[in-house]
Scaffold this motif. Sequence first.
Motif, PDB file in Angstrom:
ATOM      1  N   GLU A 177      53.463 -30.209  39.970  1.00 31.66           N
ATOM      2  CA  GLU A 177      52.952 -29.233  39.002  1.00 31.66           C
ATOM      3  C   GLU A 177      53.612 -27.870  39.187  1.00 31.66           C
ATOM      4  OE1 GLU A 177      48.628 -27.561  37.363  1.00 31.66           O
ATOM      5  OE2 GLU A 177      48.772 -28.588  39.296  1.00 31.66           O
ATOM      6  N   SER A 178      53.774 -27.460  40.453  1.00 29.75           N
ATOM      7  CA  SER A 178      54.390 -26.156  40.714  1.00 29.75           C
ATOM      8  C   SER A 178      55.857 -26.141  40.295  1.00 29.75           C
ATOM      9  CB  SER A 178      54.252 -25.794  42.197  1.00 29.75           C
ATOM     10  OG  SER A 178      54.864 -26.782  43.005  1.00 29.75           O
ATOM     11  N   ALA A 179      56.576 -27.234  40.591  1.00 22.50           N
ATOM     12  CA  ALA A 179      57.988 -27.298  40.207  1.00 22.50           C
ATOM     13  C   ALA A 179      58.143 -27.334  38.688  1.00 22.50           C
ATOM     14  CB  ALA A 179      58.639 -28.530  40.836  1.00 22.50           C
ATOM     15  N   ALA A 180      57.246 -28.052  38.018  1.00 24.17           N
ATOM     16  CA  ALA A 180      57.301 -28.123  36.550  1.00 24.17           C
ATOM     17  C   ALA A 180      57.033 -26.751  35.934  1.00 24.17           C
ATOM     18  CB  ALA A 180      56.288 -29.144  36.040  1.00 24.17           C
ATOM     19  N   ALA A 181      56.043 -26.037  36.495  1.00 24.75           N
ATOM     20  CA  ALA A 181      55.719 -24.700  35.979  1.00 24.75           C
ATOM     21  C   ALA A 181      56.870 -23.730  36.217  1.00 24.75           C
ATOM     22  CB  ALA A 181      54.450 -24.184  36.656  1.00 24.75           C
ATOM     23  N   PHE A 182      57.523 -23.856  37.371  1.00 26.79           N
ATOM     24  CA  PHE A 182      58.681 -22.999  37.665  1.00 26.79           C
ATOM     25  C   PHE A 182      59.831 -23.332  36.723  1.00 26.79           C
ATOM     26  CE2 PHE A 182      62.504 -21.771  40.085  1.00 26.79           C
ATOM     27  CZ  PHE A 182      62.186 -20.455  40.352  1.00 26.79           C
ATOM     28  N   GLY A 183      60.023 -24.624  36.449  1.00 24.93           N
ATOM     29  CA  GLY A 183      61.064 -25.037  35.512  1.00 24.93           C
ATOM     30  C   GLY A 183      60.833 -24.475  34.124  1.00 24.93           C
ATOM     31  N   CYS A 184      59.578 -24.474  33.686  1.00 21.56           N
ATOM     32  CA  CYS A 184      59.242 -23.894  32.375  1.00 21.56           C
ATOM     33  C   CYS A 184      59.535 -22.400  32.346  1.00 21.56           C
ATOM     34  CB  CYS A 184      57.765 -24.151  32.052  1.00 21.56           C
ATOM     35  SG  CYS A 184      57.378 -25.869  31.673  1.00 21.56           S
ATOM     36  N   LEU A 185      59.231 -21.725  33.445  1.00 21.36           N
ATOM     37  CA  LEU A 185      59.491 -20.285  33.528  1.00 21.36           C
ATOM     38  C   LEU A 185      60.991 -20.007  33.441  1.00 21.36           C
ATOM     39  CD1 LEU A 185      58.583 -17.365  34.013  1.00 21.36           C
ATOM     40  CD2 LEU A 185      58.611 -17.855  36.478  1.00 21.36           C
ATOM     41  N   MET A 186      61.785 -20.783  34.182  1.00 21.36           N
ATOM     42  CA  MET A 186      63.243 -20.599  34.132  1.00 21.36           C
ATOM     43  C   MET A 186      63.789 -20.861  32.733  1.00 21.36           C
ATOM     44  SD  MET A 186      64.336 -19.602  37.093  1.00 21.36           S
ATOM     45  CE  MET A 186      62.822 -18.626  37.050  1.00 21.36           C
ATOM     46  N   SER A 187      63.252 -21.886  32.067  1.00 18.24           N
ATOM     47  CA  SER A 187      63.693 -22.216  30.712  1.00 18.24           C
ATOM     48  C   SER A 187      63.374 -21.088  29.742  1.00 18.24           C
ATOM     49  CB  SER A 187      63.033 -23.519  30.254  1.00 18.24           C
ATOM     50  OG  SER A 187      63.448 -23.868  28.961  1.00 18.24           O
TER      51      SER A 187
END
Length: 273
Positions: free
Chosen positions: A1-11
Motif C-alpha cells: 500500500e505504501s509503495a503504491a501510494a508513493f508511486g501515485c505521488l510520483m506519477s
Amino acid sequence: ESAAAFGCLMSEMWHGGLDCVSPEGFHAVLRKRYPTFSERTQQDAQEFLICVLNELHEALENVRAQLCKRKRITSAKESRESISETSIITELFEGKLSYDVTCLECKTTTARSESFTVLSLPIPSKRACSLQDCLEHFFQQDTLTSSNQIHCVSCGTKQDATVKASISKAPQIIILHLKRFECRGKRQRKLLTDIHYPLTDLDLSPYSSRHLYNHTEYSLCAVVNHSGLLNCGHYTAFCKHNITKNWYSFDDEEITEIPNSSVQTRTAYLLFY
C-alpha cells in the motif's frame, strides 16, 4: 500500500497537469503505520525521511522477493542477497561505515562495519563552520575509556581503546543530516550555526577507505531547510532538476526557480548529494 501510494505521488508530480501536488494520499498511508506523524504538532523531517525509506525498502524488498521466487533462483547465496537485503532504496541510499577498534594495551586492531542511509553530523561551532568541519568532527578518532571500555579478546579483559570510522561503501546518493536540534538532559535548543556546504565537488576521500578514493566526489541535488525554533518552525526544500540543472524552491504550494547563489542558506537541515 505504501509503495503504491508513493508511486501515485510520483506519477502525479511528473506526469500530471497540476502546478503543485499535495501528498495527502501518501501521508494518509504513512500515518497509519506511524501514528506520530498524524499529530498536528511539528515533527522531525529526518525522522520522517528514515520512516519513508524503511517503509519503501520493506515494501519493494517484498516485491523483489516475489519476482525472484517466480524466476526460481537456485543459488542459496544469490537468493539470500537479492531477496533479504536489497531493494532500489538500498541500491541508491545505503552505504557502509567501517570501524577500526585498537586496544591501547596490546595494540590489536579489530574491524566491524554497519550500514547507514543517513549520516547525522555534529555541528562543532555555534556561529559558523563548513560542512568539512562537521565531517571531520564525525570521523575523528575517539578514545573509549571508563564505562565505554572494550573487551579485548587478546588481553582477555576490558581495556581502553581507540575507534576510527571510515566509509567503506559510498552510496550513490548520500544524505547528510545536520544535527541542529540539541538535547542535553532537560535542556533543548536549536543550533542556528551558518554552515557552508559546496554545491559541487564534495570530496569524501579523506573519510573513506583507500579503495574508494576515486569514487567519492558528490554534487548537491537537494536541500531540506528548517526555519524557526525548536518546537515551532517551517520546512521548505530546494531541488535541482536532473535534466535542466536549474534549482527550484518548494515552499508549500509556491514553487519558484532560484539562482545557484540562493541554494546556500543558514537554514539547511538535510543535504542530499
